[in-house]
Design an enzyme around this catalytic site. Structure first.
Site, PDB file in Angstrom:
ATOM      1  N   CYS A 152      52.845  19.824  47.269  1.00 44.21           N
ATOM      2  CA  CYS A 152      53.181  18.599  48.002  1.00 44.21           C
ATOM      3  C   CYS A 152      52.882  18.724  49.498  1.00 44.21           C
ATOM      4  CB  CYS A 152      54.662  18.269  47.814  1.00 44.21           C
ATOM      5  SG  CYS A 152      55.127  17.909  46.120  1.00 44.21           S
ATOM      6  N   VAL A 156      50.608  16.072  51.481  1.00 42.64           N
ATOM      7  CA  VAL A 156      51.211  15.127  52.434  1.00 42.64           C
ATOM      8  C   VAL A 156      50.482  15.157  53.770  1.00 42.64           C
ATOM      9  CG1 VAL A 156      53.287  14.674  53.800  1.00 42.64           C
ATOM     10  CG2 VAL A 156      53.479  15.064  51.345  1.00 42.64           C
TER      11      VAL A 156
END
Length: 511
Positions: A152, A156
């Site tokens: 993640c 991101v």
């Protein structure tokens, strides 16, 4: 005395000691926990239809998802290839979770490295981490291929893996001709099967680049999918051998995740050779054994390679028949006699046991292909699925599942719940009870709470050992499924009939 090693207690006993019991009581006071009567009142309310409607109305919250995240699947795809080191572009904690999750299921070490991104990399990007990490991984672990996926954090902030790998080559971290497939695998979308598909596609795309020949090599490719039953890989190899096929299994993690203990550690255990994987672009056809773990890979094979693809899910008798007959038609070879015998044994076993399964109501959850395979088998045995829950569902899966259920008299009362979690399943089990539930280890809490007997089939299975070594597909797999489900029902019956002269009034020993 206090330092005596013999006084060390197992954690089960440890937390029953007075000091821990006192700690738990203090914790309740500190957290302002309601009294026991209020807790019981609310707990009982959560078992009602009223609560079920509120539970199913929630949209922004997931409670106990029946899936894992993308990088986990990418690791499983990577370790199926010769000398391949998975490289996770993200924090150390993430890669530790993926390795541990796989290790706890397979009881085998799973090697993977990380770019060790921290707060600094989260602000300024992880390029330096990637360049240094690839250099260290290549020098220390001497892989033949490094397969990169993301977490993640990297997604991101928008790290570009293609550009980063190019920079790493320019800096001399890895040779120019060294294969480094990569896949963007954000955990906040998709699931582990999405990650598997993305990594498999990238590995095949990388290794086959420039390898397309004018003629085929006469081989057949097989892609097992996100396969957590090592016995299925062995069953596939038995089928390939019996037909005397020239075949390539794309992603063969059998030895990596079930290696013999010969006294020496080997970091890389066999797997599909990179040479065979590079030549798979020239095969006659590719057969996938799971539908929903390989959509992007199959599309690439069909559109870019111009190669025929076929999909089989050989769980139960009918689907295994279709697989065996399909191989015979594809290759022009007769069906080996041993399959006729294996089929006969499976049908005989199912006949022996059908009376104990016929009419039993079941709940089932798991990955789409696993659930479809289970439904195929259960309907053949006269089991009536009631709750069919798949968190990482798709419209195509739900359409296929509903068509299968509607085709059988035993599937008429089933409901397919796509995108739901295990807290939804809890409401279903309380409001519409069933005879047993089929799922992974996480369903043990549903079993305790709802008193629904659990049959452990799926991934992950952490609290039982060696089930992953068995097969679930083919005729042998049908016998294993029959064994687990039937004996689970009988064990549950024993627990309900164990009071002398009160509940044990049946003929227990002739079951």
């Amino acid at each position: 005395m206090a330092q005596n090693v013999n006084n060390i207690k197992d954690h089960v006993d440890l937390f029953h000691q007075p000091e821990y019991q006192e700690l738990f009581e203090n914790k309740k006071q500190f957290e302002g926990m309601p009294d026991a009567e209020k807790v019981k009142e609310v707990a009982e309310w959560t078992k009602t239809w009223e609560y079920r409607e509120k539970n199913f109305a929630r949209e922004a919250l997931t409670i106990n998802p029946a899936k894992a995240c993308q990088p986990l699947g990418s690791l499983l795809a990577a370790v199926g290839f010769e000398g391949t080191l998975p490289f996770v572009h993200g924090s150390q904690g993430c890669v530790a979770y993926f390795r541990t999750h796989l290790t706890r299921h397979f009881k085998e070490p799973v090697s993977a490295v990380s770019s060790s991104m921290t707060e600094n990399a989260a602000v300024f990007g992880g390029l330096r981490n990637m360049v240094d990490g690839l250099a260290n991984a290549y020098a220390l672990y001497k892989p033949k291929m490094i397969a990169i996926c993301t977490t993640c954090m990297a997604e991101v902030i928008g790290d570009d893996l293609g550009a980063f790998v190019g920079n790493a080559r320019q800096d001399g971290s890895i040779p120019d001709d060294f294969p480094v497939p990569f896949a963007h695998t954000p955990s906040f979308v998709g699931s582990h099967i999405t990650g598997y598909d993305s990594m498999m596609k990238s590995i095949l795309d990388t290794l086959t680049e420039g390898k397309k020949a004018e003629t085929t090599n006469g081989k057949i490719n097989f892609i097992p999918g996100f396969e957590t039953y090592i016995g299925n890989l062995r069953e596939l190899k038995k089928i390939i051998s019996a037909f005397d096929l020239d075949a390539t299994i794309l992603g063969d993690h059998e030895m990596y995740l079930d290696s013999p203990n010969l006294g020496e550690f080997e970091m890389y255990q066999e797997g599909t050779s990179l040479e065979d994987a590079a030549d798979c672009i020239n095969a006659e056809a590719t057969i996938t054994l799971q539908t929903y773990t390989t959509p992007k890979t199959r599309k690439m094979i069909e559109t870019q390679w111009k190669q025929k693809t076929l999909t089989y899910r050989p769980w139960g008798i009918k689907a295994t028949d279709e697989f065996i007959m399909g191989l015979s038609e594809l290759t022009g070879k007769p069906i080996p006699k041993e399959f006729e015998l294996a089929r006969g044994r499976a049908v005989d076993a199912m006949t022996d046991t059908q009376a104990w399964l016929h009419g039993k109501k079941a709940a089932v959850y798991g990955d789409p292909d696993l659930v479809m395979g289970l439904l195929q088998f259960m309907l053949e045995m006269g089991v009536e699925p009631v709750h069919v829950l798949v968190h990482n569902s798709t419209n195509a899966f739900e359409k296929e599942a509903k068509e299968l259920l509607e085709s059988s008299p035993f599937g008429q009362n089933a409901t397919v719940w796509g995108g739901k979690d295990l807290w939804h399943m809890r409401s279903l089990l309380f409001t519409e009870p069933v005879d047993f539930i089929v799922g992974n280890s996480y369903a043990k809490y549903l079993e305790r709470d709802t008193k629904t007997p659990l049959i452990r089939i799926g991934y992950p299975i952490f609290d039982r050992h060696h089930l992953h070594r068995y097969s679930t597909m083919g005729y042998e797999g049908a016998i294993n499924l029959l064994n687990w489900i039937a004996n689970g029902i009988l064990e549950s019956l024993d627990r309900k009939t164990d009071t002398p002269a009160v509940t044990d009034i049946s003929f227990d020993l002739v079951r």
